[in-house]
Design a protein around this motif. Sequence first.
Motif, short mmCIF file in Angstrom:
data_model
loop_
_atom_site.label_atom_id
_atom_site.label_comp_id
_atom_site.label_asym_id
_atom_site.label_seq_id
_atom_site.Cartn_x
_atom_site.Cartn_y
_atom_site.Cartn_z
N GLY A 100 0.82 -1.20 0.00
CA GLY A 100 0.00 0.00 0.00
C GLY A 100 0.85 1.25 0.00
N VAL A 101 0.22 2.35 -0.39
CA VAL A 101 0.85 3.67 -0.36
C VAL A 101 -0.17 4.62 0.26
CG1 VAL A 101 1.83 5.54 -1.74
CG2 VAL A 101 2.14 3.17 -2.47
N ARG A 102 0.27 5.38 1.23
CA ARG A 102 -0.60 6.36 1.89
C ARG A 102 0.14 7.70 1.96
NH1 ARG A 102 -3.50 2.42 1.61
NH2 ARG A 102 -4.96 1.66 3.13
N VAL A 103 -0.60 8.78 1.77
CA VAL A 103 -0.04 10.12 1.92
C VAL A 103 -0.41 10.63 3.30
CG1 VAL A 103 -0.13 12.49 1.07
CG2 VAL A 103 -0.06 10.58 -0.55
N VAL A 104 0.61 11.02 4.06
CA VAL A 104 0.39 11.53 5.42
C VAL A 104 0.08 13.02 5.36
CG1 VAL A 104 1.44 11.83 7.70
CG2 VAL A 104 1.94 9.77 6.37
N SER A 105 0.86 13.77 4.57
CA SER A 105 0.60 15.20 4.42
C SER A 105 1.13 15.69 3.07
CB SER A 105 1.25 15.99 5.56
OG SER A 105 2.66 15.89 5.49
N HIS A 106 0.52 16.74 2.58
CA HIS A 106 0.93 17.32 1.30
C HIS A 106 0.41 18.75 1.20
CE1 HIS A 106 -2.96 17.41 -0.84
NE2 HIS A 106 -3.26 16.39 -0.06
N SER A 107 0.92 19.47 0.21
CA SER A 107 0.43 20.82 -0.06
C SER A 107 0.21 20.98 -1.57
CB SER A 107 1.41 21.87 0.48
OG SER A 107 2.71 21.62 -0.01
N GLU A 108 -0.29 19.93 -2.20
CA GLU A 108 -0.57 19.96 -3.62
C GLU A 108 -1.84 20.77 -3.89
OE1 GLU A 108 1.87 18.31 -5.88
OE2 GLU A 108 2.63 18.80 -3.90
N THR A 109 -1.98 21.24 -5.10
CA THR A 109 -3.11 22.07 -5.49
C THR A 109 -4.42 21.28 -5.36
OG1 THR A 109 -1.68 23.15 -7.10
CG2 THR A 109 -4.05 23.51 -7.33
N PRO A 110 -5.38 21.80 -4.58
CA PRO A 110 -6.66 21.10 -4.43
C PRO A 110 -7.35 20.93 -5.79
CG PRO A 110 -6.45 22.82 -2.78
CD PRO A 110 -5.31 23.00 -3.74
N GLY A 111 -7.86 19.72 -6.03
CA GLY A 111 -8.59 19.45 -7.25
C GLY A 111 -7.71 19.09 -8.44
N LEU A 112 -6.42 19.37 -8.37
CA LEU A 112 -5.51 19.02 -9.46
C LEU A 112 -4.46 18.04 -8.93
CD1 LEU A 112 -5.05 22.49 -11.21
CD2 LEU A 112 -6.29 20.52 -12.07
N GLY A 113 -3.37 18.59 -8.41
CA GLY A 113 -2.29 17.74 -7.90
C GLY A 113 -2.72 16.88 -6.74
N SER A 114 -3.69 17.34 -5.98
CA SER A 114 -4.14 16.55 -4.83
C SER A 114 -4.80 15.24 -5.25
CB SER A 114 -5.11 17.37 -3.97
OG SER A 114 -6.29 17.64 -4.67
N ASP A 120 -7.78 6.46 -5.17
CA ASP A 120 -7.97 5.99 -6.53
C ASP A 120 -6.63 5.84 -7.26
OD1 ASP A 120 -9.49 5.30 -8.89
OD2 ASP A 120 -9.02 7.31 -9.64
N PHE A 121 -5.75 6.81 -7.09
CA PHE A 121 -4.43 6.74 -7.72
C PHE A 121 -3.48 5.85 -6.92
CE2 PHE A 121 -0.07 8.47 -8.28
CZ PHE A 121 0.11 8.11 -9.61
N LEU A 122 -3.46 6.00 -5.60
CA LEU A 122 -2.52 5.26 -4.76
C LEU A 122 -2.75 3.74 -4.85
CD1 LEU A 122 -2.51 7.58 -1.62
CD2 LEU A 122 -0.87 7.55 -3.52
N HIS A 136 0.30 7.94 -14.90
CA HIS A 136 0.08 9.16 -14.13
C HIS A 136 -1.30 9.73 -14.41
CE1 HIS A 136 1.55 10.89 -17.94
NE2 HIS A 136 0.77 11.92 -17.62
N ILE A 137 -1.67 10.73 -13.62
CA ILE A 137 -2.97 11.39 -13.77
C ILE A 137 -2.80 12.62 -14.65
CG2 ILE A 137 -4.81 12.63 -12.55
CD1 ILE A 137 -4.16 10.95 -10.10
N ALA A 138 -3.61 12.72 -15.70
CA ALA A 138 -3.56 13.89 -16.58
C ALA A 138 -3.91 15.14 -15.78
CB ALA A 138 -4.54 13.72 -17.74
N GLY A 139 -3.11 16.17 -15.94
CA GLY A 139 -3.33 17.41 -15.21
C GLY A 139 -2.64 17.44 -13.85
N LYS A 148 5.22 8.41 -7.63
CA LYS A 148 5.99 7.32 -8.25
C LYS A 148 7.44 7.36 -7.79
CE LYS A 148 3.61 7.34 -12.71
NZ LYS A 148 3.85 7.47 -14.14
N SER A 149 8.01 8.55 -7.78
CA SER A 149 9.39 8.72 -7.34
C SER A 149 9.54 8.30 -5.88
CB SER A 149 9.81 10.18 -7.52
OG SER A 149 11.07 10.41 -6.98
#
Length: 170
Positions: A100-114, A120-122, A136-139, A148-149
């Motif tokens: 599994g892959v889980r994101v603990v915290s991030h500051s990606e753009t809501p609705g795009l990078g988030s 669904d992606f993880l 990858h996800i378009a946009g 991925k990295s």
Amino acid sequence: MVMALFLICAITAGVVAVVNAQTVDKIAENLEGEIRGSIEGMFGEGVSYETLENIPADAVAIYRITRDGKDSYCVNLNSSGFGGDINMLVAIGSDGDIVGVRVVSHSETPGLGSRATEDDFLSRFVGKIFGEEVEHIAGATISSNAIKSGVDKAYKILIEAGLHPEVYTK
């Protein structure tokens, strides 16, 4: 006027220091609870784990998960996304597959990078091994590539730590 400004800054700094001292334990407790919940979400409830010492510099933490007599690992690390660091957990089973892959915290753009931080992606990584491609996800290409990295980096961290290198290099 200089003295008034100095007093305001000193009082504000003192208040912030007191609040920080009173909340630092609670923040650490909440983070540990979130990590425990993520590990249990990937491996099942009641799983036992321990934090390893002497880990590579790229890792925030490495957890050894023991389940059914086998050791699996969960790497907590940061990966650079579009909006800054993405703190994530990557769980790798004893057979070398991603659990599994889980994101603990991030500051990606809501609705795009988030979108790259959502289940669904993880979930696309589950069952994959080092080097297997995930679309990858378009946009949200930069954020997707950051995840991925991070997954690839988790394998490299485990190899550097000397944990089952024969499994992770197939």
